[in-house]
Scaffold this motif. Structure first.
Motif, PDB file in Angstrom:
ATOM      1  N   THR A  57       0.834  -1.210   0.000  1.00 65.02           N
ATOM      2  CA  THR A  57       0.000   0.000   0.000  1.00 65.02           C
ATOM      3  C   THR A  57       0.866   1.256   0.000  1.00 65.02           C
ATOM      4  O   THR A  57       0.609   2.207  -0.751  1.00 65.02           O
ATOM      5  N   GLY A  58       1.904   1.275   0.830  1.00 64.90           N
ATOM      6  CA  GLY A  58       2.804   2.424   0.866  1.00 64.90           C
ATOM      7  C   GLY A  58       3.486   2.661  -0.466  1.00 64.90           C
ATOM      8  O   GLY A  58       3.682   3.809  -0.888  1.00 64.90           O
ATOM      9  N   MET A  59       3.838   1.585  -1.157  1.00 64.67           N
ATOM     10  CA  MET A  59       4.502   1.707  -2.458  1.00 64.67           C
ATOM     11  C   MET A  59       3.602   2.389  -3.480  1.00 64.67           C
ATOM     12  O   MET A  59       4.022   3.309  -4.191  1.00 64.67           O
ATOM     13  N   PHE A  60       2.343   1.960  -3.557  1.00 64.34           N
ATOM     14  CA  PHE A  60       1.446   2.526  -4.567  1.00 64.34           C
ATOM     15  C   PHE A  60       0.888   3.893  -4.162  1.00 64.34           C
ATOM     16  O   PHE A  60       0.604   4.724  -5.031  1.00 64.34           O
ATOM     17  N   VAL A  61       0.738   4.159  -2.880  1.00 64.17           N
ATOM     18  CA  VAL A  61       0.224   5.452  -2.438  1.00 64.17           C
ATOM     19  C   VAL A  61       1.291   6.539  -2.563  1.00 64.17           C
ATOM     20  O   VAL A  61       1.026   7.642  -3.061  1.00 64.17           O
ATOM     21  N   ASN A  62       2.508   6.235  -2.122  1.00 63.44           N
ATOM     22  CA  ASN A  62       3.563   7.256  -2.108  1.00 63.44           C
ATOM     23  C   ASN A  62       4.282   7.412  -3.433  1.00 63.44           C
ATOM     24  O   ASN A  62       4.937   8.431  -3.668  1.00 63.44           O
ATOM     25  N   GLY A  63       4.183   6.408  -4.322  1.00 63.88           N
ATOM     26  CA  GLY A  63       4.860   6.500  -5.611  1.00 63.88           C
ATOM     27  C   GLY A  63       4.458   7.720  -6.428  1.00 63.88           C
ATOM     28  O   GLY A  63       5.304   8.551  -6.797  1.00 63.88           O
ATOM     29  N   PRO A  64       3.163   7.867  -6.758  1.00 63.23           N
ATOM     30  CA  PRO A  64       2.749   9.045  -7.542  1.00 63.23           C
ATOM     31  C   PRO A  64       2.899  10.347  -6.776  1.00 63.23           C
ATOM     32  O   PRO A  64       3.191  11.393  -7.373  1.00 63.23           O
TER      33      PRO A  64
END
Length: 498
Positions: free
Chosen positions: A387-394
């Motif tokens: 979740t952190g990867m996809f939320v913070n990526g953009p």
């Protein structure tokens, strides 16, 4: 050629001049390290309140005999006025007040950053943030229980925090061109997650001494880092008398080309206006996308430790300190997400496609974390990381590489004095969403955490949809480019046969 920051920026007093062919590389490395340190400290102090929440408002952990026993016998009875029935609401109001002032201050900070010495702006912001963050924690020793004391000092801290992001992005943008900017800034943007992680671990480890120490020690660290920035940060190549010409460095020349400009473009000295910056193609959709992206990210920033400590994981509740430490997994995933988003957008040369794809992937990740994250510690860690990867990526991509790209857009005709303003507009708009998310969570969480996650999934969907026009434009551009290559190859083949 005239120098764009000549009248507003000076050499840092403590930095020795680098000489020779490697001077540019040395300065670039030094700038990355110092700006990384600076913004790590900003996020370290910003993370503290999320860790201290459960100390101020130790709500009953219902659903188990342990929770009811803990509430009756625990020596931690919270801190008035936050240990009442509406404690979560009060804490949510403090969060939104901080972020509301932060988002408003961001627009003014960007305006100042393009007109003043960025080193001075950043130093004042860091030291002042440290002072008012420490004053919030001083309420512990002064035995203050007035809600407005904490509200006012958190708002003032938010005002000075707003100087950080436009300043560091503008400084980094001054030193790096567009080649591999997404990857470089994706790695550099790890300061956000590193700041969250260090703030979480430091604040959580200090809770046993009293929650005031969780504010005091990080504030001291930030003040010291502010002094380092003042004495050593070089804000741009021209300030350090660096000339960039076809990749070569010559420190003996008095003039310099802006590193972010195309060859032959002239530098304009007048800083861009606020409304003019909004009209730059791409600024509005990315700013609105970041509104919803930061709504999701900052809800996790401020409420994830609280959520973990009040949600049984494997039928057991975690202590406040353990919940704060566990929440850092989200930020570790965010580090990888930022690097991946930057690298993918560089390889595809498609910022909008990358950002939108990550936001769409965040929707099932949020659903899975809420549904299965409480099954066991391992499932919680794995799903929180994803979740952190996809939320913070953009979020990382838009606030760094995208902001720098738009701040040096071709429509500006070579005017590099728009970096801080454009960055402030994009991140300032996003910060409004960052204020709304935690506020709504403070109210909604008292009824249902499932409703909170539904709100976050809806926000992620809207963030992706807002980039639809830019995504289509990038796809058309790539299709046109591929068709042109096919036609060119066919013509070459025909010519060879003839």
């Amino acid at each position: 050629m005239a120098r764009s920051h000549e009248t507003t920026s000076r050499k840092p007093p403590g930095l020795r001049l680098f000489k020779g062919a490697k001077a540019l590389r040395n300065y670039q490395t030094f700038v990355l390290v110092l700006t990384f340190l600076a913004y790590t400290c900003f996020h370290m102090t910003r993370k503290i309140t999320s860790i201290v929440k459960s100390e101020l408002d130790p709500q009953t952990k219902v659903g188990s005999a342990w929770g009811r026993l803990h509430t009756r016998n625990s020596l931690n009875i919270g801190w008035s006025p936050f240990n009442t029935a509406d404690g979560s609401t009060l804490l949510g109001e403090i969060d939104v007040a901080f972020l509301a002032v932060y988002s408003l201050g961001m627009f003014f900070a960007g305006h100042l950053g393009d007109r003043m010495d960025l080193r001075i702006v950043l130093t004042i912001g860091m030291i002042s943030t440290a002072i008012f963050t420490a004053l919030f924690g001083a309420g512990y020793w002064l035995n203050i229980h007035n809600f407005y004391y904490f509200l006012v000092f958190q708002m003032i801290a938010g005002l000075f925090q707003s100087s950080g992001w436009p300043s560091v992005v503008a400084v980094v943008g001054n030193w790096f061109g567009k080649s591999k900017r997404g990857l470089i800034m994706g790695i550099w943007n790890a300061h956000t997650s590193i700041g969250n992680i260090s703030g979480s671990l430091l604040a959580a480890s200090l809770l046993k001494f009293g929650w005031g120490w969780s504010f005091a020690i990080p504030s001291i660290i930030m003040a010291l880092a502010g002094l380092v920035v003042f004495f050593f940060l070089p804000v741009s190549p021209d300030v350090m008398e660096i000339d960039i010409d076809d990749g070569e460095v010559n420190s003996d020349k008095d003039t310099a080309k802006e590193p972010l400009l195309e060859p032959g473009q002239e530098v304009k000295h007048k800083a861009i206006g606020f409304l003019e910056a909004w009209r730059i193609p791409g600024v509005a959709p990315f700013a609105l996308c970041l509104f919803f992206s930061k709504l999701v990210a900052y809800t996790f920033l401020y409420w994830l430790p609280f959520y973990i400590s009040h949600t049984p994981i494997g039928n057991e509740y975690l202590s406040d300190a353990m919940a704060g430490s566990l929440s850092t997994v989200f930020d570790v995933g965010g580090v990888l997400g930022g690097v991946l988003a930057g690298h993918i957008s560089d390889r595809l040369n498609a910022r909008a496609i990358t950002a939108a794809s990550f936001m769409y992937c965040a929707i099932p990740a949020l659903f899975l974390y809420r549904t299965y994250g409480s099954m066991s510690m391992m499932s919680n860690i794995c799903l929180m990381f994803i979740t952190g990867m996809f939320v913070n990526g953009p979020y990382a991509l838009i606030t760094t590489a995208v902001s720098a790209d738009l701040g040096t857009h071709s429509s500006l005709n070579g005017n590099s004095r728009a970096l801080a303003t454009v960055t402030a507009i994009i991140d300032g708009t996003g910060s409004v969403g960052a204020a709304i998310g935690p506020l709504l969570t403070g109210y909604i969480s008292t009824e249902s955490w499932s409703a909170v996650f539904t709100m976050l999934m809806a926000a992620a969907l809207l963030a992706g949809l807002l980039l639809t026009h830019l995504v289509c434009a990038e796809l058309r551009g790539k299709l046109s480019s591929n068709v042109s290559k096919v036609v060119a190859n066919a013509q070459t083949t025909c010519s060879d046969q003839v």
